[in-house]
Design an enzyme around this catalytic site. Sequence first.
Site, PDB file in Angstrom:
ATOM      1  CE  LYS A  52      -3.782  -2.508   2.056  1.00 42.78           C
ATOM      2  NZ  LYS A  52      -4.552  -2.915   3.229  1.00 42.78           N
ATOM      3  CD  GLN A  96      -3.347  -4.475   6.355  1.00 41.22           C
ATOM      4  OE1 GLN A  96      -3.253  -3.527   5.588  1.00 41.22           O
ATOM      5  NE2 GLN A  96      -3.942  -5.600   6.018  1.00 41.22           N
ATOM      6  CG  ASP A 119      -9.610  -0.395   4.446  1.00 45.84           C
ATOM      7  OD1 ASP A 119      -9.285  -0.673   3.270  1.00 45.84           O
ATOM      8  OD2 ASP A 119      -8.963  -0.760   5.443  1.00 45.84           O
TER       9      ASP A 119
END
Length: 279
Positions: A52, A96, A119
Amino acid sequence: MAKLIDGKLISSQIKDELKAEVEELKAKGVTPCLAVIQVGNDPASCVYVNNKKKACAYIGIESLSFELEEQISQEELLTIIDELNHNEMVNGILVQLPLPKHIDENTVIHAIAPEKDVDGFHPETVGNMCIGSKGFLPCTPAGVIQLLKRSNIDIEGKECVVIGRSNIVGKPMAMLLLRENGTVTITHSRTKDLKEITKRADILIAAIGKPKFVTAEYVKEGAVVVDVGIHRNENNKLCGDVDFDDVVGKVSAITPVPGGVGPMTIAMLMNNCVETVRQ
Ligand code: NAD
């Protein structure tokens, strides 16, 4: 011959488009900034987080890295998120997953400000997606829609069957197919006669979490098959939820693993980061 839907190629096209867009934004003095929070150092999470950050660097998105020790308390993590929510320099916040067992993932997801929820997991973001309002789309399902669109596969009016009903993939996948005017069926571990239902699908999405589960007898001749699953087999090779070799001779188009849905997830995360600053 089945068409191979090339997620590697399509994701790199999307990243190049975003890179050009970010250059234009930078010329106007705007640089998107993503805060990436990792708790502990689970090896798989390290790989995902690094990928990422690399994608951010390629596109020109600034990334701030928070590598927190495994033992951090939930309160301390929530304090960091609260500070980032209020930090005007930060446009997106990514935590995460999975988190260590002593931290409640739902509480953490709820703590991220919806306008920074790149997200797309916050209930407000999910609600907006469901009613078709503007907002971030969850990255993996949004990546599947892009794969289909950019491969000129029409969704409108098609029988779409999703196997799996997780909050991260199956449910939002079904909602996004519906938004594209597909006729959608969601199946899951309690579904009866699964094969009878999947064999109706013009577009079959596999998000089961079981290696090579979908064999030729689950698919209709000429169907489009999208494999969201990702696993390592006994030889450490990657494979999906679909038995590619068994299915490929029967379908009109299929995503490979690796190189299908996987690279699209990061591309769509990057798109959400740019979305935070789009006018
Ligand atoms: P999950 O375990 O949360 O959900 C699996 C779903 O499959 C459940 O809803 C369950 O009801 C259903 N299921 C299980 N067994 C079944 C059966 N026998 N018949 C019908 N349905 C069954 O998994 P998830 O988070 O949705 O992920 C699914 C897969 O996608 C996993 O392999 C995961 O690693 C992968 N994944 C890939 C990406 C990516 O970027 N490519 C992102 C997220 C998840």
